[in-house]
Design an enzyme around this catalytic site. Structure first.
Site, short mmCIF file in Angstrom:
data_model
loop_
_atom_site.label_atom_id
_atom_site.label_comp_id
_atom_site.label_asym_id
_atom_site.label_seq_id
_atom_site.Cartn_x
_atom_site.Cartn_y
_atom_site.Cartn_z
N PHE A 1 6.93 9.14 6.52
CA PHE A 1 7.19 7.89 5.81
C PHE A 1 7.05 8.10 4.31
CE2 PHE A 1 5.61 6.77 10.03
CZ PHE A 1 6.58 5.87 10.46
N GLU A 2 7.78 7.29 3.55
CA GLU A 2 7.73 7.46 2.10
C GLU A 2 6.34 7.25 1.53
OE1 GLU A 2 9.51 4.12 -0.27
OE2 GLU A 2 10.22 3.50 1.68
N THR A 3 5.51 6.53 2.27
CA THR A 3 4.15 6.30 1.80
C THR A 3 3.28 7.55 1.87
OG1 THR A 3 3.79 5.47 4.04
CG2 THR A 3 4.05 3.83 2.29
#
Lengths: 254, 325
Positions: free
Chosen positions: A50-52
């Site tokens: 995930f981009e997080t």
């Protein structure tokens, strides 16, 4: 033949494109479920990230946002935004990433708008904005985009180009200075689109059972080649069982 | 630890000391996770306005600051809270009614901009955004930029790779550094000097910490001695970056704080409904923000069973089986 919903069909259509060993970037909603399904069905060695910054999350429960605590549990690495986007921009790892996106508008070259309808400075409708979508579209060699198939969403010209696809055609990305790659497919509620290898324009590759290719054209603001399209096989009993029991048992997305 | 070095203060004092009207602010967290909500509510309660806010995907905190009228200008990558509000409702209303000035970036742009500020360089390069309207379309005009020394004269710049073919990149986007007056970050643990520990994902918080002149840390657990040093590998931020440490249990509520509590689906769903209607939103502000003295009182207005339901499970760090419809 088992009964299935349209969302289940779309999810499986996307999941089938994920290859074993892929590093899968996904957002919220249906893209996450497609990535989870692929991992359970055909691509057990794929890695969801995930981009997080969460890498290889266990995902015992479906997250409702990419920052959901559910993406942080039982990961290989909990990193940061700086890490995740660097993974995609990286000359080695970036080439293995497949990104799954969504948008409000798409054009014939697979460019996406998730910013606004109307003039940027006085929009009729404002959307969330890029988030990481522009970064993903810029960096990674393959993307899948989920769309609702409507005339106002498939437009010849975007109101705002948030995320690069092939820009204006075959040489668009290299002229702009972007890495090679671009959109692989667009999965909608009517079928699946690909892109012509030479012209980089959208083409119809598959339509769902009961959908006529001509009716797909009627739901688009531009015309595409439908001559090579074939019917997409419906989800199997096993695929549906996986989706319902292992990916989204609470039915939060599907 | 020598108590002379304590930076502990109350939230009201920390906000009134470091958050001034018109200041340049960033907040930590992402969408529905670890937003410094107690501090956001305190800013609203103190009616601090004309803020210049820098956000990547901060979600709930951004929407509430915008909705309460605290923000004049925002530089942002994404305004949404996942399934609760795919586009933040008060942000959307503010943009469509042109009551705030806004400028769009990507999440990586914003992260690199904080990183450049943290590193003390004027910009960093990336390939993200080449060929897009994020590069071409500016939210802030050239005249506004020229007139304001706090923002760069250009939004983003595209340049040829000065190293030629090295690195397989012909062109690059240069993203300008951000240095804020104050960053507010909510963490799981901090000690009285300001050494901070984030559990789970750090998002772009570490970069924001280091790019700010002042940092307010709010924390779930305040550590009175120097025992965080026993697990220094898990600490992200040195105390000298921090100006104020505030002990605020549930300080990220109604967003999640990993290993402590989940987001509150009931609160976020009720917020969405209130946000859609101006008069209901005014009632929301009056009841939950202006009408209470502090975060403890806001929590006291919630149903106790709902607060119990979001308690994090010890194994996973979130509320297993929470009804999130």
């Amino acid at each position: 033949m088992p009964e299935y919903s349209l969302k289940e069909l779309m999810t499986i259509a996307a999941a089938r494109m994920i290859q074993d060993g892929d590093i899968v970037f996904c957002g919220t909603g249906i893209s996450m479920v497609a990535a989870m399904a692929a991992k359970h069905i055909s691509a057990p060695h794929s890695t969801i990230f995930f981009e997080t910054g969460a890498i290889d999350s266990l995902l015992e429960e479906v997250p409702l946002a990419v920052a959901d605590s559910r993406v942080m549990f039982w990961t290989s690495v909990n990193g940061s935004l700086a890490d995740s986007f660097a993974t995609m921009q990286n000359r080695f790892t970036g080439k293995r990433v497949i990104g799954i996106l969504g948008a409000a508008q798409i054009d014939p070259y697979g460019n996406l708008n998730s910013t606004c309808i109307g003039d940027y400075h006085a929009p009729r409708t404002r959307f969330s904005g890029s988030g990481g979508a522009c970064d993903v579209g810029s960096f990674v060699p393959r993307t899948i985009t989920f769309m609702q198939h409507e005339k106002r969403k498939f437009v010849e010209r975007l109101d705002y180009l948030t995320t690069p696809g092939y820009l204006d055609g075959p040489e668009g990305r290299s002229r702009a200075g972007l890495p090679e790659g671009g959109p692989l497919a667009v999965v909608t509620n009517l079928g699946v689109m690909g892109f012509d290898a030479n012209t980089k324009r959208m083409i119809l590759t598959g339509f769902y059972p009961g959908v006529h290719p001509q009716s797909i054209l009627q739901n688009m603001g531009f015309s595409i080649d439908i001559s090579g399209a074939s019917e997409i096989s419906p989800p199997t009993r096993d695929e549906l069982d996986t989706l319902r029991n292992r990916c989204d048992p609470q039915r939060l997305i599907l | 630890m020598n108590h002379r070095f304590s930076k502990v203060m109350g939230l009201s004092e920390a906000v009134s000391t470091f958050v001034a009207p018109g200041c340049h602010l960033s907040i930590g967290g992402f969408t529905t996770s670890r937003n410094p909500m107690a501090a956001v509510y305190e800013i609203i309660r103190q009616r601090i306005d004309h803020l210049h806010l820098y956000a990547h995907s901060n979600g709930q905190g951004v929407d509430e600051l915008v909705g309460a009228g605290c923000v004049d200008r925002i530089e942002i990558a994404y305004a949404g809270t996942g399934r609760f509000a795919p586009t933040c409702i008060r942000f959307r209303k503010a943009v469509e009614s042109r009551s705030i000035q806004y400028e769009d970036y990507s999440n990586y742009h914003m992260t690199l901009r904080f990183m450049a500020g943290a590193m003390g360089v004027p910009f960093l390069p990336t390939r993200s955004g080449l060929g897009t309207d994020i590069v071409r379309k500016w939210g802030f005009s050239r005249e506004m930029r020229k007139a304001d020394p706090r923002i760069p004269d250009d939004k983003l710049m595209v340049v040829d790779n000065p190293f030629g073919a090295w690195g397989e990149a012909g062109k690059l986007v240069l993203v300008p550094a951000i240095n804020t007056d104050v960053a507010i970050i909510h963490v799981q643990q901090a000690d009285i000097q300001g050494t901070a520990r984030i559990e789970g994902l750090t998002f772009s918080d570490v970069e924001q910490f280091k790019a700010a002149r002042h940092v307010i840390v709010t924390c779930e657990e305040l550590i009175a001695d120097d025992s965080l040093k026993a697990g220094a590998d898990s600490n992200q931020v040195p105390h000298f970056c921090v100006s104020a440490v505030v002990h605020v249990p549930y300080g990220a509520y109604p967003t999640a704080c990993y290993r402590h509590y989940d987001y509150d689906p009931k609160y976020l769903n009720a917020y969405r409904k209130a946000a859609q209607d101006d008069s209901r939103y005014a009632e929301y502000l009056d009841r939950f923000i202006y009408g209470v003295k502090d975060h403890r009182e806001l929590l006291a207005l919630q149903n106790e069973a709902d607060l119990n339901a979001i308690r994090a499970d010890a194994r996973t760090g979130y509320a297993v089986g929470l009804d999130r419809r």
